[in-house]
Design an enzyme around this catalytic site. Sequence first.
Site, PDB file in Angstrom:
ATOM      1  N   HIS A   2       0.830  -1.183   0.000  1.00 10.91           N
ATOM      2  CA  HIS A   2       0.000   0.000   0.000  1.00 10.91           C
ATOM      3  C   HIS A   2       0.863   1.230   0.000  1.00 10.91           C
ATOM      4  O   HIS A   2       1.837   1.300   0.718  1.00 10.91           O
ATOM      5  CB  HIS A   2      -0.863  -0.046   1.237  1.00 10.91           C
ATOM      6  CG  HIS A   2      -1.499   1.237   1.542  1.00 10.91           C
ATOM      7  ND1 HIS A   2      -2.404   1.825   0.717  1.00 10.91           N
ATOM      8  CD2 HIS A   2      -1.352   2.049   2.583  1.00 10.91           C
ATOM      9  CE1 HIS A   2      -2.790   2.925   1.273  1.00 10.91           C
ATOM     10  NE2 HIS A   2      -2.164   3.093   2.388  1.00 10.91           N
ATOM     11  N   MET A 161       9.693   3.997  -2.879  1.00 10.83           N
ATOM     12  CA  MET A 161       8.322   4.478  -2.981  1.00 10.83           C
ATOM     13  C   MET A 161       7.511   4.138  -1.739  1.00 10.83           C
ATOM     14  O   MET A 161       6.691   4.931  -1.273  1.00 10.83           O
ATOM     15  CB  MET A 161       7.648   3.875  -4.219  1.00 10.83           C
ATOM     16  CG  MET A 161       8.187   4.384  -5.545  1.00 10.83           C
ATOM     17  SD  MET A 161       7.739   6.097  -5.875  1.00 10.83           S
ATOM     18  CE  MET A 161       5.959   5.948  -6.009  1.00 10.83           C
ATOM     19  N   GLU A 162       7.699   2.940  -1.197  1.00  2.74           N
ATOM     20  CA  GLU A 162       6.835   2.460  -0.128  1.00  2.74           C
ATOM     21  C   GLU A 162       7.196   2.990   1.249  1.00  2.74           C
ATOM     22  O   GLU A 162       6.316   3.186   2.088  1.00  2.74           O
ATOM     23  CB  GLU A 162       6.829   0.931  -0.106  1.00  2.74           C
ATOM     24  CG  GLU A 162       6.219   0.291  -1.339  1.00  2.74           C
ATOM     25  CD  GLU A 162       4.729   0.548  -1.454  1.00  2.74           C
ATOM     26  OE1 GLU A 162       4.111   1.003  -0.472  1.00  2.74           O
ATOM     27  OE2 GLU A 162       4.173   0.289  -2.534  1.00  2.74           O
ATOM     28  N   SER A 163       8.485   3.200   1.517  1.00  6.93           N
ATOM     29  CA  SER A 163       8.862   3.637   2.870  1.00  6.93           C
ATOM     30  C   SER A 163      10.015   4.629   2.867  1.00  6.93           C
ATOM     31  O   SER A 163      10.645   4.826   3.898  1.00  6.93           O
ATOM     32  CB  SER A 163       9.245   2.427   3.728  1.00  6.93           C
ATOM     33  OG  SER A 163      10.432   1.804   3.235  1.00  6.93           O
ATOM     34  N   TYR A 347       1.585   5.130  -9.906  1.00  6.34           N
ATOM     35  CA  TYR A 347       2.548   4.428  -9.068  1.00  6.34           C
ATOM     36  C   TYR A 347       3.458   3.549  -9.920  1.00  6.34           C
ATOM     37  O   TYR A 347       4.688   3.572  -9.775  1.00  6.34           O
ATOM     38  CB  TYR A 347       1.818   3.576  -8.033  1.00  6.34           C
ATOM     39  CG  TYR A 347       2.738   2.697  -7.211  1.00  6.34           C
ATOM     40  CD1 TYR A 347       3.293   3.175  -6.032  1.00  6.34           C
ATOM     41  CD2 TYR A 347       3.046   1.397  -7.607  1.00  6.34           C
ATOM     42  CE1 TYR A 347       4.145   2.379  -5.276  1.00  6.34           C
ATOM     43  CE2 TYR A 347       3.901   0.604  -6.865  1.00  6.34           C
ATOM     44  CZ  TYR A 347       4.446   1.093  -5.694  1.00  6.34           C
ATOM     45  OH  TYR A 347       5.291   0.308  -4.961  1.00  6.34           O
TER      46      TYR A 347
END
Length: 440
Positions: A2, A161-163, A347
């Site tokens: 997510h 991108m995620e964290s 994304y």
Amino acid sequence: MHTPFRFPAPACRWLVPALLATFVVAGCASTPPVPPEAPAPSKLSASPAPPQAAAVVDEAGRSEQFARWVAGFRASARVAGIGEATLQSAFDTVRLVPRVIASDRAQPEFTRAVWDYLDRALSAQRVNRGQDKLAQLRPVVDTMAARYGVPAEVLIAIWGMESNYGSFVGDIPTIDALATLGFEGRREAWARSQLLASLTILQNGDIGRAQMVGSWAGAMGQTQFLPSNYLAYAVDADGDGRRDIWGSLPDVMASTANFLASSGWQAGQPWGIEVRLPPGFDYARADLQVRQPASQWAGEGVQSMDGAPLPLLLDASLLLPASARGPAFLVGANFRTILRYNNSTSYALAVGLLAQQLAGGPAVQTAWPRDLLPLSRSELLALQTALNARGFDSGAPDGTMGPATGRGVRQYQRSLGLPADGYPTGELLQRLQQQGAAAN
């Protein structure tokens, strides 16, 4: 997985393990939930209860309802094979998290243009930091890239991108987030399945409850796995007996690579390439549902930006993320695999372009049409309603851009003799409204 937006909504994302029915979860900007009505004062009272007292009563009532929901779920989890020690660890301190409900109910009115999203996702700072991380972690990342056939740059790009390269994995206990979503009820079946998966993770001993934290939607770890995807794809790459996507970089990289490889990643193929379209090109063919070999696109006049032969993509589509005036991309099976990680074209484009720049490749060369303002949610709803009224089927109006709306926009553009790129604009909405007024 997510991407909490952070960037466009995000959105929400993933393959479903065989034993659990899950759906993609996308995060949204938070807006306060509508407060429940306070109970009417008794007619026998001399005066109504103070608002503060009513709020306290209401909060106590909701806490009792939440406790009853948890007790019911706890009983069903016990029947499903979750042990008492795990249930005690998970639920003895569980709490309702109001901001989870607020985030789940939020419907942002304004959307971000793809170029605004990419400006942030592909900032010089993010690219430079990603290149530094790639250099530092080469031995680990290259090992996983070779094992699973996924390029090291793609793994680092998803991590970024995620964290933001592991700097923020979320701060909400996953058990609390999923119990809150289950109690709230909008997606109770999905939340219950994910909560059961998270209990299984605890029972397996991979992580402790206190360390199992993530986003408001239950996505966990440095590359944001939902619990069900963790069970299906997480890997113990460092050999310590635990699949630790929070603290072990080998586990993070191997798990991410395993997800992509299991989701259809084609080793040796690029995600895509920026291209030039020939004069007179039929923009209606720029649709992810239209797939053909890159050689066939080349035969129609599609060219790479530098004139080199197009990559050998057997199942390629054209993507116009910002109308016929913006850049065009030829994307293949690996782009669609990234969409399975997070079902947002913005994304997937950001991951591909970030990976490209981490490898020393170019940024987007065609200028974005920055004067083209994206429609707000209510404007898009009005556009869908007007398209349907004029006989251009765009599906049920919901204020969200999807394939049906794109088809309706293309049909309307064709009727006007405009490039049928399927991109909704304020000018199209204005024309539809004027035609509707004239017809009445």
